[in-house]
Motif scaffolding. Structure first.
Motif, PDB file in Angstrom:
ATOM      1  N   GLY A  49       0.787  -1.226   0.000  1.00 43.16           N
ATOM      2  CA  GLY A  49       0.000   0.000   0.000  1.00 43.16           C
ATOM      3  C   GLY A  49       0.814   1.268   0.000  1.00 43.16           C
ATOM      4  O   GLY A  49       0.333   2.320  -0.440  1.00 43.16           O
ATOM      5  N   SER A  50       2.045   1.225   0.507  1.00 38.05           N
ATOM      6  CA  SER A  50       2.828   2.454   0.667  1.00 38.05           C
ATOM      7  C   SER A  50       4.127   2.421  -0.116  1.00 38.05           C
ATOM      8  O   SER A  50       4.408   3.305  -0.923  1.00 38.05           O
ATOM      9  N   VAL A  51       4.927   1.391   0.135  1.00 31.75           N
ATOM     10  CA  VAL A  51       6.292   1.378  -0.404  1.00 31.75           C
ATOM     11  C   VAL A  51       6.304   1.109  -1.908  1.00 31.75           C
ATOM     12  O   VAL A  51       6.916   1.857  -2.680  1.00 31.75           O
ATOM     13  N   ALA A  52       5.586   0.051  -2.335  1.00 35.01           N
ATOM     14  CA  ALA A  52       5.603  -0.304  -3.755  1.00 35.01           C
ATOM     15  C   ALA A  52       5.133   0.850  -4.653  1.00 35.01           C
ATOM     16  O   ALA A  52       5.779   1.122  -5.673  1.00 35.01           O
ATOM     17  N   PRO A  53       4.050   1.558  -4.294  1.00 29.63           N
ATOM     18  CA  PRO A  53       3.632   2.678  -5.151  1.00 29.63           C
ATOM     19  C   PRO A  53       4.695   3.780  -5.252  1.00 29.63           C
ATOM     20  O   PRO A  53       4.875   4.359  -6.323  1.00 29.63           O
ATOM     21  N   ILE A  54       5.411   4.053  -4.161  1.00 27.61           N
ATOM     22  CA  ILE A  54       6.466   5.082  -4.199  1.00 27.61           C
ATOM     23  C   ILE A  54       7.583   4.623  -5.142  1.00 27.61           C
ATOM     24  O   ILE A  54       8.061   5.384  -5.978  1.00 27.61           O
ATOM     25  N   LEU A  55       7.961   3.342  -5.023  1.00 27.74           N
ATOM     26  CA  LEU A  55       9.025   2.814  -5.876  1.00 27.74           C
ATOM     27  C   LEU A  55       8.571   2.766  -7.335  1.00 27.74           C
ATOM     28  O   LEU A  55       9.355   3.056  -8.242  1.00 27.74           O
ATOM     29  N   ALA A  56       7.296   2.431  -7.553  1.00 29.94           N
ATOM     30  CA  ALA A  56       6.781   2.358  -8.924  1.00 29.94           C
ATOM     31  C   ALA A  56       6.900   3.718  -9.600  1.00 29.94           C
ATOM     32  O   ALA A  56       7.353   3.822 -10.736  1.00 29.94           O
ATOM     33  N   THR A  57       6.523   4.757  -8.875  1.00 27.67           N
ATOM     34  CA  THR A  57       6.548   6.103  -9.445  1.00 27.67           C
ATOM     35  C   THR A  57       7.972   6.588  -9.681  1.00 27.67           C
ATOM     36  O   THR A  57       8.248   7.220 -10.697  1.00 27.67           O
ATOM     37  N   ASN A  58       8.871   6.284  -8.764  1.00 28.02           N
ATOM     38  CA  ASN A  58      10.183   6.940  -8.787  1.00 28.02           C
ATOM     39  C   ASN A  58      11.347   6.050  -9.209  1.00 28.02           C
ATOM     40  O   ASN A  58      12.422   6.576  -9.512  1.00 28.02           O
ATOM     41  N   CYS A  59      11.165   4.741  -9.230  1.00 23.88           N
ATOM     42  CA  CYS A  59      12.323   3.854  -9.389  1.00 23.88           C
ATOM     43  C   CYS A  59      12.190   2.815 -10.499  1.00 23.88           C
ATOM     44  O   CYS A  59      13.201   2.376 -11.036  1.00 23.88           O
ATOM     45  N   TYR A  60      10.962   2.421 -10.832  1.00 22.83           N
ATOM     46  CA  TYR A  60      10.803   1.336 -11.806  1.00 22.83           C
ATOM     47  C   TYR A  60      11.398   1.697 -13.163  1.00 22.83           C
ATOM     48  O   TYR A  60      11.776   0.804 -13.922  1.00 22.83           O
ATOM     49  N   ALA A  61      11.462   2.984 -13.487  1.00 29.44           N
ATOM     50  CA  ALA A  61      12.007   3.374 -14.792  1.00 29.44           C
ATOM     51  C   ALA A  61      13.411   2.812 -14.985  1.00 29.44           C
ATOM     52  O   ALA A  61      13.835   2.565 -16.107  1.00 29.44           O
ATOM     53  N   CYS A  62      14.130   2.595 -13.896  1.00 31.59           N
ATOM     54  CA  CYS A  62      15.507   2.080 -13.993  1.00 31.59           C
ATOM     55  C   CYS A  62      15.701   0.760 -13.240  1.00 31.59           C
ATOM     56  O   CYS A  62      16.708   0.102 -13.429  1.00 31.59           O
ATOM     57  N   HIS A  63      14.771   0.401 -12.377  1.00 28.33           N
ATOM     58  CA  HIS A  63      14.995  -0.783 -11.532  1.00 28.33           C
ATOM     59  C   HIS A  63      13.865  -1.800 -11.608  1.00 28.33           C
ATOM     60  O   HIS A  63      13.429  -2.335 -10.600  1.00 28.33           O
ATOM     61  N   ALA A  64      13.336  -2.023 -12.807  1.00 22.36           N
ATOM     62  CA  ALA A  64      12.375  -3.116 -12.989  1.00 22.36           C
ATOM     63  C   ALA A  64      13.105  -4.284 -13.644  1.00 22.36           C
ATOM     64  O   ALA A  64      14.265  -4.144 -14.042  1.00 22.36           O
ATOM     65  N   VAL A  65      12.405  -5.417 -13.751  1.00 21.63           N
ATOM     66  CA  VAL A  65      13.067  -6.659 -14.196  1.00 21.63           C
ATOM     67  C   VAL A  65      13.854  -6.470 -15.501  1.00 21.63           C
ATOM     68  O   VAL A  65      14.987  -6.917 -15.621  1.00 21.63           O
ATOM     69  N   ASN A  66      13.243  -5.819 -16.473  1.00 26.16           N
ATOM     70  CA  ASN A  66      13.878  -5.708 -17.794  1.00 26.16           C
ATOM     71  C   ASN A  66      15.018  -4.699 -17.836  1.00 26.16           C
ATOM     72  O   ASN A  66      15.767  -4.669 -18.814  1.00 26.16           O
ATOM     73  N   ILE A  67      15.123  -3.857 -16.837  1.00 26.82           N
ATOM     74  CA  ILE A  67      16.098  -2.762 -16.889  1.00 26.82           C
ATOM     75  C   ILE A  67      17.222  -3.004 -15.886  1.00 26.82           C
ATOM     76  O   ILE A  67      18.379  -3.131 -16.261  1.00 26.82           O
ATOM     77  N   ALA A  68      16.848  -3.075 -14.619  1.00 27.68           N
ATOM     78  CA  ALA A  68      17.773  -3.457 -13.553  1.00 27.68           C
ATOM     79  C   ALA A  68      19.105  -2.719 -13.596  1.00 27.68           C
ATOM     80  O   ALA A  68      20.172  -3.337 -13.631  1.00 27.68           O
ATOM     81  N   GLU A  69      19.061  -1.396 -13.629  1.00 22.34           N
ATOM     82  CA  GLU A  69      20.289  -0.595 -13.562  1.00 22.34           C
ATOM     83  C   GLU A  69      21.086  -0.985 -12.318  1.00 22.34           C
ATOM     84  O   GLU A  69      20.525  -1.141 -11.242  1.00 22.34           O
ATOM     85  N   GLY A  70      22.373  -1.162 -12.472  1.00 18.60           N
ATOM     86  CA  GLY A  70      23.223  -1.520 -11.343  1.00 18.60           C
ATOM     87  C   GLY A  70      22.870  -2.877 -10.750  1.00 18.60           C
ATOM     88  O   GLY A  70      23.252  -3.176  -9.621  1.00 18.60           O
ATOM     89  N   GLY A  71      22.103  -3.695 -11.508  1.00 16.10           N
ATOM     90  CA  GLY A  71      21.693  -5.003 -11.011  1.00 16.10           C
ATOM     91  C   GLY A  71      20.605  -4.924  -9.959  1.00 16.10           C
ATOM     92  O   GLY A  71      20.300  -5.914  -9.295  1.00 16.10           O
TER      93      GLY A  71
END
Ligand code: HEC
Length: 128
Positions: A49-71
């Motif tokens: 409810g809290s953490v995943a939505p924040i990460l989705a908005t701010n971090c998935y662009a570089c840290h989702a499965v297909n991208i994984a910047e810096g692993g």
């Protein structure tokens, strides 16, 4: 002559005082929002409810499965938990020394978002 000068001085002083008063008013208006900050509710923080939505908005662009910047993969609980266990998540988002500041190339997360993530970590970083 001296009287005229004195009158001019008084007028100038009057203008200065008015200007100062106007500035003081402006400042008061500018400061108002900061005096009553929005409530940051960290009482009911959960991963989904809290953490995943924040990460989705701010971090998935570089840290989702297909991208994984810096692993780093943050689009799954296990990926986030791994970074928490390594002690790399909070340092990155608080821009602590020795960490690469995240989100990279963008503004720091809001103080409230950081508080929520910290609270979730301190509560044991549960998959809730
Ligand atoms: C624009 C791309 C981008 C965004 C957005 C981004 N990151 Fe990163 N992140 C990177 C890159 C690239 C690295 C690898 C940096 C390095 O190792 O020098 C990295 C590394 C990391 C690391 C490992 C850093 C360390 O010091 O161990 C963490 C944790 C991390 N990111 C978390 C996040 C979080 C949380 C967000 C969202 C709030 C985020 N990132 C947003 C690109 C991004």
């Amino acid at each position: 002559m001296a009287r005229i000068l004195s009158t001019i001085k008084k007028m100038l002083l009057g203008i200065l005082l008015l200007a100062a008063a106007a500035c003081a008013d402006d400042n008061e208006e500018d400061l108002m929002p900061q005096q009553s900050p929005q409530q940051c509710d960290t009482n009911t923080v959960t991963f989904s409810g809290s953490v995943a939505p924040i990460l989705a908005t701010n971090c998935y662009a570089c840290h989702a499965v297909n991208i994984a910047e810096g692993g780093v993969v943050l689009s799954s609980y296990s990926g986030v938990k791994a970074k928490v266990d390594q002690g790399r998540l909070i340092g990155a988002i608080t821009h602590a020394p020795g960490f690469v500041p995240m989100p990279q190339g963008a503004a720091k997360l809001s103080a409230c978002d950081i508080e929520k993530i910290k609270k979730w970590v301190n509560d044991g970083a549960l998959n809730n």
